[in-house]
Each structure stands twice: as structure tokens, then as C-alpha cells.
Design an enzyme around this catalytic site. Sequence first.
Site, mmCIF file in Angstrom:
data_model
loop_
_atom_site.group_PDB
_atom_site.id
_atom_site.type_symbol
_atom_site.label_atom_id
_atom_site.label_comp_id
_atom_site.label_asym_id
_atom_site.label_seq_id
_atom_site.Cartn_x
_atom_site.Cartn_y
_atom_site.Cartn_z
ATOM 1 N N CYS A 18 0.972 -1.151 -0.048
ATOM 2 C CA CYS A 18 -0.070 0.061 0.156
ATOM 3 C C CYS A 18 0.811 1.334 -0.086
ATOM 4 O O CYS A 18 1.860 1.346 0.915
ATOM 5 C CB CYS A 18 -0.830 -0.076 1.186
ATOM 6 S SG CYS A 18 -1.139 1.594 1.671
ATOM 7 N N LYS A 21 -1.952 7.373 -0.164
ATOM 8 C CA LYS A 21 -2.539 8.362 -1.159
ATOM 9 C C LYS A 21 -1.809 8.310 -2.528
ATOM 10 O O LYS A 21 -2.369 8.232 -3.691
ATOM 11 C CB LYS A 21 -2.658 9.758 -0.590
ATOM 12 C CG LYS A 21 -3.603 10.531 -1.397
ATOM 13 C CD LYS A 21 -3.612 12.026 -1.080
ATOM 14 C CE LYS A 21 -2.295 12.614 -1.358
ATOM 15 N NZ LYS A 21 -2.507 14.051 -0.624
ATOM 16 N N ASP A 52 -1.882 10.875 3.826
ATOM 17 C CA ASP A 52 -2.798 9.671 3.694
ATOM 18 C C ASP A 52 -3.906 9.748 2.840
ATOM 19 O O ASP A 52 -4.272 8.796 2.257
ATOM 20 C CB ASP A 52 -2.868 9.095 5.219
ATOM 21 C CG ASP A 52 -2.028 8.933 6.029
ATOM 22 O OD1 ASP A 52 -0.989 7.852 5.669
ATOM 23 O OD2 ASP A 52 -1.700 9.509 6.998
ATOM 24 N N ASP A 92 -6.527 5.373 6.626
ATOM 25 C CA ASP A 92 -6.085 6.524 6.226
ATOM 26 C C ASP A 92 -7.045 7.762 6.577
ATOM 27 O O ASP A 92 -6.554 8.841 6.713
ATOM 28 C CB ASP A 92 -5.921 6.738 4.655
ATOM 29 C CG ASP A 92 -4.565 5.903 4.173
ATOM 30 O OD1 ASP A 92 -3.649 6.225 5.005
ATOM 31 O OD2 ASP A 92 -4.472 5.333 3.005
ATOM 32 N N GLY A 140 -20.139 -0.188 -5.426
ATOM 33 C CA GLY A 140 -18.558 -0.473 -5.626
ATOM 34 C C GLY A 140 -18.581 -0.740 -7.107
ATOM 35 O O GLY A 140 -19.409 -0.488 -7.930
HETATM 36 CO CO CO Z 1 -1.497 5.977 5.005
HETATM 37 CO CO CO Z 2 -3.114 3.643 2.191
#
Ligand code: CO
Ligand code: CO
Length: 350
Positions: A18, A21, A52, A92, A140
Site C-alpha cells: 500500500c 494516497k 494519507d 487513512d 462498488g
Molecule cells: Co496511510
Molecule cells: Co493507504
Amino acid sequence: MESYESVKLTSLSSKGGCGCKIGPGELSQVLRSLPAAVPDPNLLVGLDTSDDAGVYRLNDEMALVQTVDFFTPIVDDPYDFGQVAAANAISDIYAMGGKPLTVLNIVAFPITKLDKRILADILRGASDKVKEAGAALVGGHSIDDNEPKFGLAVTGLVHPDKVRTNAGAKPGDKLILTKPIGVGILTSSIKRDKLSSEEIARVTKVMTTLNRTAAEVMEPFEVHACTDVTGFGLLGHASEMAKGSNMGIRINAGLVPVLPRVRELAEEGVIPGGTKNNYAHLEGAVTFPETMDQVGQYILCDAVTSGGLLIAVSGTQAEELHGRLRQAGVDAHMIGEVVEEHPGHIIVTD
Ligand code: CO
Ligand code: CO
Ligand code: CO
């Protein structure tokens, strides 16, 4: 319910990780090279910082917090994978001081090759975690894809004056970390069949734990900066904070909580590619103690999924926040401090 033939989901994935952002390294450079948009005074946090999530002011009382995260399976149990993906994406919002409001599922799934009930379990895991966060699933989008991927786009709300970015750390602040590290090394070990079911359950529990309690407990405190620890690893995210705040950071490696067996597995050579990239990316930005070996340095850079919050809190309130977090059941550890010296640079001590 009739059970389906179990599939080792992690064997279907190539890469994960991950980048919050903005993705790590080269990807973030491409994203940041986008033509500059028309300046918008309501865009409180945008692409120009490494935060984030994005924050957009609606009025004096309310701002939207928006983020998206998705990745390939990092655990084999579909329900757990759904929970991890949701906890990670929602995190986040918490890191920015916000509360999650709505989520959208993002699904890529080999619908003709894999049992549809696997996807149903992934979605059920995510949905349960979204409920626990008090947010609403509103929809979604899915595509047929050889490699399964799952994640969520999350929208939250925050008071415009209470946005927590990684840019406000002040000298004398203490750094509190709310989850142990080593998740990347352990999930890579799952792929290599090196973990027992108890060990898989332990790391899964760390990843599925929402940062909600930590975020709620820190709310009234004088927190100057906050981020969650994910793809860039502890030192990568701490480095973003040091640079964003133009402050120096000191981290006491002996105080950093590391999950059991991480050291041993890393010594056996389980170092994820993302962790090595983080380490390389931080060259020149971190000074390690001479006594710390390569494995120890890698562990501090280990790419995390759904890690804890890294909180820079006023030195006078640090003990109290740390105590309150622990009382609330958060595995919080005070791991370092913010200093005026060496702005943008991290010094690790042992
Ligand atoms: Co983050
Ligand atoms: Co993230
Ligand atoms: Co602990």
C-alpha cells in the site's frame, strides 16, 4: 453453508503493498507530474504533500477526507483478506483525524476460474469491518481479472480545523506507535509456508484491528502530526513526517515493538521486495547506529499492510496519551521524539 475447495489466495498474487494516497518511488513521481490543477482554496490537503488522504473543505464545520487502497491477497483466508483490505483502506481516514462515512468496494476477480463463494467471503469480511467502523457500504465496481485484487475507496468527514497531517510535528513532541511492525516479513512468510496457523492468526489480528480506538483516544490531545504506517514502512512514513514538518526525528530502535519471529525469518532471508525498496529509497535520510546489522535496518523499513498510527504528540501530554491508549487496549509504544536538529533526517539509536 457448503464449503468450497480451498485455494491458496496468496499464490495468485504477484506484488502487493500500500502506498497510501500516492504510490511509492517512481509511481509517485509520475502521479505528481500531473499538470497542476486550477488552485482551489477548498483543497486543504492535495497531491503536493505525501499525506494519507486528500481533504476538501465543504464549509467552516466540515471537510471531506477521501482515500483509496487496493491490493492482491496477502493472506489465504478470503474473509480475513476482506477484513484486512477494509481496515487498511479506512485507516487513512483515521490517520487524518477523520471519521469514515461511506465506502465503495473495488473488486478484480477471475470469475470463471475461482469459486464465486471466495469473492462472497472477501466481501463479507470487508462488510463486517466497515460495520465495525460505523461506515456505510454504498456500492462498488468489479472487473474480471486473472489476478484477484480487492480494496475500498473511503470517504470520511473531519472538522477543517482538526485535520491531522504529517506536516505539523514540533520540537519536543514524542512519537507514539500504536501497532507492532514486521507485518511485511510475516505475510511474505505466509506465501512461503513458513508460519504456523497460530502465527498467521496473530499477524492477521494485527492487520484487521481498526485504528478507530487509537484515533478516538488521541482526538482531544495536542497531536501535531499523524500518519499510519503502511507501504513505506515505519522509517519511510517517519521520514515523510520529518520532511513534511521540516523537523528531525530520533527513533530508539530498542523501544520499537516488533512481532515475534520477524527477526528470525528475516535472518533466513525473507525480506520482501517492497522492504528492500523502502530501505534503498531512504538512503541518506536515515542514520543507523553502527551496531545495527542489515537485518535490523530492514526490519525498521519493513513494508506494512494496515499498520498502526504514528502520532507526534506534545511532550507534556505524551505520557497521558500513551497511558490512555494502553488502557483502551491499544498496543501503544513510545518510540522516539521530534527535534529541531537535523531537519528532514532520522537518527536511529539503539
Ligand atoms: Co496511510
Ligand atoms: Co493507504
Ligand atoms: Co507491545
